[in-house]
Design an enzyme around this catalytic site. Structure first.
Site, PDB file in Angstrom:
ATOM      1  N   TYR A 137      12.789  -2.840  21.102  1.00 34.28           N
ATOM      2  CA  TYR A 137      12.845  -3.882  22.132  1.00 34.28           C
ATOM      3  C   TYR A 137      13.517  -3.383  23.404  1.00 34.28           C
ATOM      4  O   TYR A 137      13.267  -3.904  24.482  1.00 34.28           O
ATOM      5  CB  TYR A 137      13.629  -5.104  21.622  1.00 34.28           C
ATOM      6  CG  TYR A 137      12.787  -6.107  20.870  1.00 34.28           C
ATOM      7  CD1 TYR A 137      12.150  -5.752  19.689  1.00 34.28           C
ATOM      8  CD2 TYR A 137      12.657  -7.409  21.331  1.00 34.28           C
ATOM      9  CE1 TYR A 137      11.399  -6.676  18.991  1.00 34.28           C
ATOM     10  CE2 TYR A 137      11.909  -8.342  20.639  1.00 34.28           C
ATOM     11  CZ  TYR A 137      11.284  -7.965  19.470  1.00 34.28           C
ATOM     12  OH  TYR A 137      10.537  -8.887  18.782  1.00 34.28           O
ATOM     13  N   ASP A 218       7.207  -2.566   4.345  1.00 32.95           N
ATOM     14  CA  ASP A 218       5.909  -3.055   3.848  1.00 32.95           C
ATOM     15  C   ASP A 218       6.086  -3.685   2.469  1.00 32.95           C
ATOM     16  O   ASP A 218       5.542  -4.757   2.177  1.00 32.95           O
ATOM     17  CB  ASP A 218       4.854  -1.935   3.841  1.00 32.95           C
ATOM     18  CG  ASP A 218       5.365  -0.613   3.272  1.00 32.95           C
ATOM     19  OD1 ASP A 218       6.578  -0.499   2.985  1.00 32.95           O
ATOM     20  OD2 ASP A 218       4.545   0.310   3.104  1.00 32.95           O
ATOM     21  N   ASP A 242      12.176  -9.431  13.379  1.00 28.82           N
ATOM     22  CA  ASP A 242      11.351 -10.414  14.084  1.00 28.82           C
ATOM     23  C   ASP A 242      10.172 -10.815  13.197  1.00 28.82           C
ATOM     24  O   ASP A 242       9.897 -11.995  12.988  1.00 28.82           O
ATOM     25  CB  ASP A 242      10.852  -9.796  15.401  1.00 28.82           C
ATOM     26  CG  ASP A 242       9.973 -10.759  16.180  1.00 28.82           C
ATOM     27  OD1 ASP A 242      10.339 -11.944  16.276  1.00 28.82           O
ATOM     28  OD2 ASP A 242       8.916 -10.332  16.675  1.00 28.82           O
ATOM     29  N   ASP A 246       9.607 -14.502  10.671  1.00 24.32           N
ATOM     30  CA  ASP A 246       8.488 -15.458  10.798  1.00 24.32           C
ATOM     31  C   ASP A 246       7.765 -15.596   9.462  1.00 24.32           C
ATOM     32  O   ASP A 246       7.402 -16.695   9.043  1.00 24.32           O
ATOM     33  CB  ASP A 246       7.478 -14.986  11.856  1.00 24.32           C
ATOM     34  CG  ASP A 246       7.722 -15.612  13.227  1.00 24.32           C
ATOM     35  OD1 ASP A 246       8.907 -15.780  13.582  1.00 24.32           O
ATOM     36  OD2 ASP A 246       6.750 -15.935  13.922  1.00 24.32           O
TER      37      ASP A 246
HETATM   38  C1  IPM Z   1      12.150 -14.425  18.512  1.00 25.08           C
HETATM   39  C2  IPM Z   1      11.046 -14.321  19.513  1.00 25.08           C
HETATM   40  C3  IPM Z   1      11.454 -13.340  20.589  1.00 25.08           C
HETATM   41  C4  IPM Z   1      11.650 -11.993  19.943  1.00 25.08           C
HETATM   42  C5  IPM Z   1      10.495 -13.238  21.776  1.00 25.08           C
HETATM   43  C6  IPM Z   1      10.199 -14.577  22.389  1.00 25.08           C
HETATM   44  C7  IPM Z   1      11.003 -12.276  22.811  1.00 25.08           C
HETATM   45  O1  IPM Z   1       9.854 -13.970  18.911  1.00 25.08           O
HETATM   46  O2  IPM Z   1      13.267 -14.803  18.900  1.00 25.08           O
HETATM   47  O3  IPM Z   1      11.917 -14.143  17.339  1.00 25.08           O
HETATM   48  O4  IPM Z   1      10.680 -11.255  19.697  1.00 25.08           O
HETATM   49  O5  IPM Z   1      12.797 -11.655  19.681  1.00 25.08           O
HETATM   50 MN    MN Z   2       9.968 -13.863  16.734  1.00 23.88          MN
END
Ligand code: IPM
Ligand code: MN
Length: 354
Positions: A137, A218, A242, A246
């Protein structure tokens, strides 16, 4: 008196943040809330996603409550002016290097999970700790024209120091939980992951009461689905964290349920829902405010040490779900569908003062 900077941002950000602020005000009269602009809203007003005014406001505050940033309106902005840049800027500015994302199932929502009931039935309680100040990042990036076309580069960089500090956070948190840390990397391919793994190993000795295991990313992505209850604390780099968070979030039924805290070494922190700005439902009173409200509860616990109030909010969320109230994202048969505002009101009214 504690000062809280409220950065609602874009999309559903303002409506969910308002609900979280109402809940916070109802458990403590001592908070002073000041709003600041961030993301697309700040681009519209100041031409940049993270204005100096906002940074100053945060510096003068004891904690930040953030809604969400981004939306199709700003998708064509040049990379330095994208709304997401603001989030990365804030995380770096305040050295918020540890992003805590608890993945906890709520019993009344078990049927909303895409996983089979028997996999989630016993309850999932994972704490994903994502490194937030380094890695791909923030590494050097470049795009250049080449005779063969365009070449784009992003760079994954980690220093021992960056890995050590997040490792200490993970071990310390695991100590207060089930005492197990799963460190996730790609050490079979990446040099930065090999350093990650070695560094975790070198620190593990300081925490003999915590079990450390290593897992390739993975494999971890697979295990989160196959056997989520095997995890306690997962610690990983910025990018893997990240993606895995999710993935893990939907186990709980909806990403609309998940709070997060971004902290550094002190008590200052940034609290925000894991979900994004959801521009398609913005302003329609359908967004789920629970992630924002639970983020506010995390703020009480982590930044202000207000354990009792934090628990009261979490308990109210549980009660409201148990009574069958649902926002659209977690709606199921036989439940009562409510909007953002009503869900916020219900949670507030179900807070039991002891
Ligand atoms: C998160 C989001 C952010 C990230 C984006 C919006 C920059 O996806 O907070 O998980 O990738 O960190
Ligand atoms: Mn995210």
């Amino acid at each position: 008196m504690s000062r809280i900077a409220v950065l609602s941002g874009d999309g559903v950000g303002p409506e969910i943040c308002s609900r979280a602020v109402e809940v916070l005000s109802s458990v403590c009269r001592d908070f002073v809330f000041t709003e600041g602009l961030i993301g697309g809203a700040a681009i519209d007003a100041y031409g940049c996603p993270l204005p100096e005014e906002t940074i100053r406001l945060c510096r003068e505050s004891d904690g930040i409550l953030l809604g969400a940033v981004g939306g199709p309106r700003w998708d064509r902005e040049p990379s330095h002016r994208r709304p997401e840049k603001a989030l990365l800027g804030l995380r770096k500015e305040f050295e918020l290097f540890a992003n805590l994302r608890p993945i906890v199932t709520h019993a009344p929502l078990i049927s909303s999970s895409p996983l089979r009931k028997e996999i989630v039935a016993e309850g999932i309680d994972i704490l994903i700790i994502r490194e937030l100040n380094g890695g791909i990042y923030y590494g050097p990036r470049e795009r250049k024209e080449d005779p063969s076309g365009c070449v784009a580069t992003d760079t994954e960089i980690y220093t021992t120091g960056e890995i050590e500090r997040i490792a200490h956070t993970a071990f310390r948190m695991a100590r207060k939980r089930k005492g197990k840390v799963t460190s996730v990397d790609k050490a079979n391919v990446l040099e930065s992951s090999r350093l990650w793994r070695e560094t975790l190993e070198s620190i593990a000795g300081e925490y003999p009461d915590v079990i450390l295991e290593h897992m390739y990313v993975d494999n971890c992505a697979m295990q989160i689905i196959q056997d989520p209850s095997r995890f306690d604390v997962i610690v990983t780099n910025n990018m893997f964290g990240d993606i895995l968070s999710d993935e893990a979030s939907v186990i709980t039924g909806s990403i609309g349920m998940l709070p997060s805290a971004s902290i550094g070494t002190g008590t200052f922190g940034l609290y925000e829902p894991v979900h994004g700005s959801a521009p398609d439902i913005a302003g329609k009173d359908t967004a789920n405010p629970i992630a924002a409200i639970l983020s506010a509860a995390m703020m009480l616990r982590v930044s202000f040490g207000m354990m009792k109030e934090a628990r009261a909010i979490e308990e109210a969320v549980r009660l409201v779900l148990e009574k069958g109230y649902r926002t659209r994202d977690i709606m199921s048969d036989g439940c009562i569908q409510v909007g953002t505002e009503e869900m916020g009101d219900l949670i507030r009214r179900n807070i039991v003062a002891d």
